[in-house]
Write an enzyme that holds these catalytic residues in place. Structure first.
Site, mmCIF file in Angstrom:
data_model
loop_
_atom_site.group_PDB
_atom_site.id
_atom_site.type_symbol
_atom_site.label_atom_id
_atom_site.label_comp_id
_atom_site.label_asym_id
_atom_site.label_seq_id
_atom_site.Cartn_x
_atom_site.Cartn_y
_atom_site.Cartn_z
ATOM 1 N N SER A 121 0.817 -1.215 0.000
ATOM 2 C CA SER A 121 0.000 0.000 0.000
ATOM 3 C C SER A 121 0.847 1.260 0.000
ATOM 4 O O SER A 121 0.337 2.334 -0.295
ATOM 5 C CB SER A 121 -0.968 0.014 1.194
ATOM 6 O OG SER A 121 -0.440 -0.643 2.293
ATOM 7 N N HIS A 142 -3.305 -3.562 -5.706
ATOM 8 C CA HIS A 142 -3.639 -3.075 -4.360
ATOM 9 C C HIS A 142 -5.119 -3.274 -4.063
ATOM 10 O O HIS A 142 -5.976 -2.595 -4.622
ATOM 11 C CB HIS A 142 -3.262 -1.585 -4.250
ATOM 12 C CG HIS A 142 -3.409 -1.031 -2.881
ATOM 13 N ND1 HIS A 142 -3.787 0.263 -2.631
ATOM 14 C CD2 HIS A 142 -3.239 -1.604 -1.672
ATOM 15 C CE1 HIS A 142 -3.831 0.466 -1.324
ATOM 16 N NE2 HIS A 142 -3.509 -0.655 -0.726
ATOM 17 N N GLU A 154 -6.542 -1.466 -7.234
ATOM 18 C CA GLU A 154 -5.708 -0.597 -8.059
ATOM 19 C C GLU A 154 -4.649 -1.458 -8.728
ATOM 20 O O GLU A 154 -4.019 -2.290 -8.061
ATOM 21 C CB GLU A 154 -5.002 0.450 -7.188
ATOM 22 C CG GLU A 154 -5.943 1.435 -6.539
ATOM 23 C CD GLU A 154 -5.224 2.405 -5.613
ATOM 24 O OE1 GLU A 154 -5.243 3.604 -5.892
ATOM 25 O OE2 GLU A 154 -4.647 1.956 -4.598
ATOM 26 N N ASN A 192 -5.364 5.945 -1.688
ATOM 27 C CA ASN A 192 -4.802 6.451 -0.426
ATOM 28 C C ASN A 192 -4.335 7.900 -0.569
ATOM 29 O O ASN A 192 -4.381 8.670 0.390
ATOM 30 C CB ASN A 192 -3.645 5.573 0.059
ATOM 31 C CG ASN A 192 -4.170 4.328 0.751
ATOM 32 O OD1 ASN A 192 -5.334 4.259 1.135
ATOM 33 N ND2 ASN A 192 -3.321 3.327 0.894
HETATM 34 N N1 LIG Z 1 -4.414 -4.550 6.250
HETATM 35 C C1 LIG Z 1 -4.843 -3.694 5.348
HETATM 36 O O1 LIG Z 1 -5.867 -3.016 5.527
HETATM 37 C C2 LIG Z 1 -4.120 -3.556 4.029
HETATM 38 C C3 LIG Z 1 -4.783 -2.954 2.948
HETATM 39 C C4 LIG Z 1 -4.138 -2.885 1.708
HETATM 40 C C5 LIG Z 1 -2.860 -3.386 1.564
HETATM 41 N N2 LIG Z 1 -2.228 -3.943 2.646
HETATM 42 C C6 LIG Z 1 -0.866 -4.490 2.415
HETATM 43 O O2 LIG Z 1 -0.992 -5.900 2.313
HETATM 44 C C7 LIG Z 1 0.191 -6.524 2.828
HETATM 45 C C8 LIG Z 1 -0.198 -7.495 3.911
HETATM 46 O O3 LIG Z 1 -0.879 -6.825 4.935
HETATM 47 P P1 LIG Z 1 -1.720 -7.611 6.049
HETATM 48 O O4 LIG Z 1 -2.492 -6.578 6.788
HETATM 49 O O5 LIG Z 1 -2.445 -8.746 5.443
HETATM 50 O O6 LIG Z 1 -0.525 -8.163 6.980
HETATM 51 P P2 LIG Z 1 -0.569 -9.324 8.059
HETATM 52 O O7 LIG Z 1 0.463 -8.990 9.045
HETATM 53 O O8 LIG Z 1 -1.980 -9.569 8.524
HETATM 54 O O9 LIG Z 1 -0.096 -10.623 7.255
HETATM 55 C C9 LIG Z 1 1.185 -10.778 6.700
HETATM 56 C C10 LIG Z 1 1.471 -12.259 6.590
HETATM 57 O O10 LIG Z 1 2.650 -12.421 5.805
HETATM 58 C C11 LIG Z 1 3.437 -13.445 6.387
HETATM 59 N N3 LIG Z 1 4.812 -13.230 5.949
HETATM 60 C C12 LIG Z 1 5.677 -12.292 6.361
HETATM 61 N N4 LIG Z 1 6.832 -12.374 5.682
HETATM 62 C C13 LIG Z 1 6.688 -13.384 4.810
HETATM 63 C C14 LIG Z 1 7.519 -13.954 3.804
HETATM 64 N N5 LIG Z 1 8.731 -13.463 3.563
HETATM 65 N N6 LIG Z 1 7.045 -14.971 3.085
HETATM 66 C C15 LIG Z 1 5.812 -15.460 3.314
HETATM 67 N N7 LIG Z 1 4.975 -14.975 4.254
HETATM 68 C C16 LIG Z 1 5.409 -13.947 4.976
HETATM 69 C C17 LIG Z 1 3.218 -13.319 7.864
HETATM 70 O O11 LIG Z 1 3.506 -14.535 8.509
HETATM 71 C C18 LIG Z 1 1.730 -12.926 7.931
HETATM 72 O O12 LIG Z 1 0.902 -14.063 8.063
HETATM 73 C C19 LIG Z 1 1.098 -5.390 3.271
HETATM 74 O O13 LIG Z 1 1.960 -5.075 2.218
HETATM 75 C C20 LIG Z 1 0.112 -4.254 3.528
HETATM 76 O O14 LIG Z 1 0.724 -2.999 3.418
HETATM 77 C C21 LIG Z 1 -2.832 -4.051 3.864
#
Ligand SMILES: NC(=O)c1ccc[n+]([C@@H]2O[C@H](COP(=O)([O-])OP(=O)(O)OC[C@H]3O[C@@H](n4cnc5c(N)ncnc54)[C@H](O)[C@@H]3O)[C@@H](O)[C@H]2O)c1
Length: 501
Positions: A121, A142, A154, A192
């Protein structure tokens, strides 16, 4: 165009990974899920299965579709099991180094034609792709949380991404029932970035002591048709997340004043006031229930007196409201107990001075708003309690709520809405997304009552320009300087959605 992707890989089984798996499984794809933490991918599959079972119980999903989804969701114990995927979507932690390393590892596993997409993001897609051998097959994809319900994604081509990759992703996502918008690889992409207006102007208003958090939220909800005001929204997303996004977009745009973060954030973060997730943010919570602070009581001591109303677009409508409340209306300000002005972009001090009116009697009423539920009264530093209370009493006589704010160029609504429109214009000017795609994407992605360009057209581009120029002149703050996209269209009498032919 490439063949439609069938097998989708998802790396990262957290909040977003789970939603992405559900979306693609329901769209009939085989989805392979991997997470670095052992057991987490299997847990995610079970959790998505549970959500789908609830849909079956509600009659929204057929039992056969549930069985098909469960068969489609495959848990992987190693990254190598993603070999054979047509597209892999990454949703791991938001760290450039971790994402770059993962993409390099993925290149060792998948076919040369496999598309690799990142759900980042805030990171630059081109930076994630930079250390890959084939950056041309890497793009940002995204999604928003919760993925199955937020029906927009996106697509962000990096500098080297080939157009065919964007097209394939677009078809894939649209076939799964989501809309897409292509946004350029700039900070915050489209959605965003567009969200900065509501948050940052909400904070400016509170910083200036114009109104408190709850009053800003009430005005945006009751008078502007927003589902939530900026502070209740930040409590939902978490100030730990929103605060970081605020800071990173500001820094990435080279400290552009339009995106200036608030000095109110660090202390709140230090105190752990993140929002719902910590039980307290701008509001307190009783479990999931927000505790709405009590509104200030209407004034007890209203001294009746005559009202004079200055010129303004909604003068006739306002006079009707006053007459219905039993007000005595006079033709000359000298014989009034309160003089009412409905300025655009001006504070009451400036408006009263410009017209040579007694500042002790001057009260502002915001002309932009829906007046049915709530009315906003602006009181200057010299405004007397008698004039302010008289207006408060009259405007609340029919049961409508009244919010009294301190002096503010553009009240609350004009400055927030003008900022939202101006930022959307700047997005169009910078070519971050096509003008025709900005409104629908923001309506879905941010849940605004209308797209910002449409909103600007409804109010009138010339009016938005006037509000911004006036606020800029009064405050001297460059954050209010109008976008060239807005200025030119306002000057030419064109729609904000007009694109040069
Ligand atoms: N949460 C939101 O609202 C949101 C919205 C849009 C985008 N994002 C983006 O999505 C991505 C994930 O966010 P999230 O909220 O789901 O995070 P999260 O912390 O809930 O989940 C991340 C997962 O990735 C795993 N992980 C970490 N490193 C890893 C690797 N090298 N290989 C495999 N697995 C790995 C972790 O074990 C965890 O289960 C981020 O880039 C975040 O910026 C989040």
């Amino acid at each position: 165009m490439e063949a439609t992707p069938k097998i989708i890989g998802v790396v990262g089984a957290g909040v977003m990974g789970r939603g992405i798996v559900q979306l693609f499984a329901q769209a009939g794809h085989v989805v392979r899920l991997f997470d670095a933490r052992p057991g987490v991918a299997a847990e995610a599959r079970t959790a998505v299965g549970g959500l789908l079972e609830r849909l079956v119980a509600k009659g929204v999903l057929q039992p056969a579709a549930l069985a098909a989804c469960m068969a489609n969701m495959q848990v992987c114990d190693a990254l190598a099991e993603l070999a054979g995927c047509d597209v892999v979507v990454e949703a791991i932690i938001e760290e450039l180094g971790a994402k770059q390393a993962l993409f390099r590892d993925l290149e060792e596993v998948v076919d040369p034609a496999t598309i690799l997409a990142s759900n980042t993001s805030s990171l630059t897609v081109s930076a994630i792709a930079a250390s890959c051998r084939r950056p041309e097959r890497i793009a940002g994809l995204h999604f928003f949380n919760p993925v199955p319900l937020m029906k927009i994604a996106e697509i962000i081509p990096g500098i080297r991404t080939t157009p065919a990759v964007v097209e394939t992703l677009r078809h894939l996502i649209e076939a799964a029932g989501h809309q897409t918008v292509t946004a350029s690889d700039q900070p915050g992409f489209l959605i965003n970035h567009a969200g900065r207006g509501l948050y940052s102007e909400g904070f400016r208003i509170v910083e200036e002591q114009v109104a408190d958090f709850a009053a800003v939220d009430r005005i945006m909800r009751d008078c502007c048709g927003f589902r939530m005001g900026p502070f209740e929204l930040m409590d939902l997303t978490g100030l730990d997340v929103s605060g970081k996004v605020m800071q990173s977009i500001f820094e990435q745009f080279q400290q552009e004043p339009r995106y200036r973060p608030s000095s109110l954030v660090p202390a709140r973060l230090a105190a752990g006031l993140f929002g719902r997730k910590t039980g307290e943010g701008f509001y307190k919570y009783d479990g999931v229930q927000k505790l709405e602070p009590a509104e200030p009581a209407p004034p007890a001591d209203v001294t009746l007196g005559a009202v004079w109303v200055g010129e303004g677009d909604r003068r006739a409508e306002f006079l009707k409201l006053l007459r219905q409340a039993g007000a005595e209306i006079v033709e000359r300000p000298e014989s009034a107990a309160a003089v009412v002005l409905m300025p655009w972009g001006e504070d009451i001090t400036t408006a009263a001075q410009r017209l040579g009116l007694d500042p002790a009697l001057a009260v502002g009423v915001d002309p932009l708003l829906h007046w049915d539920k709530r009315r906003v009264v602006m009181s200057g530093p010299a405004t007397g309690a008698a004039a302010r209370n008289l207006l408060h009493g009259l405007l609340g006589a029919d049961g409508a709520k009244v919010t009294v704010i301190a002096d503010s160029p553009g009240f609350v609504s004009q400055r927030v809405i003008a900022m939202i429109v101006n930022i959307a214009c700047e997005i169009a000017q910078r070519g971050i997304a096509r003008a025709s795609e900005i409104d629908p994407a923001i309506r879905i992605g941010l849940g605004y009552p209308a797209g910002p360009l449409e909103l600007g057209d409804k109010i009138g581009p010339a009016r938005i320009l006037q509000i911004l120029e006036t606020i800029e002149a009064i405050t001297g703050d460059p954050r209010y300087r109008p976008s060239l996209w807005l200025r030119r269209r306002a000057m030419l009498g064109l729609s904000l959605r007009h694109v040069a032919g």
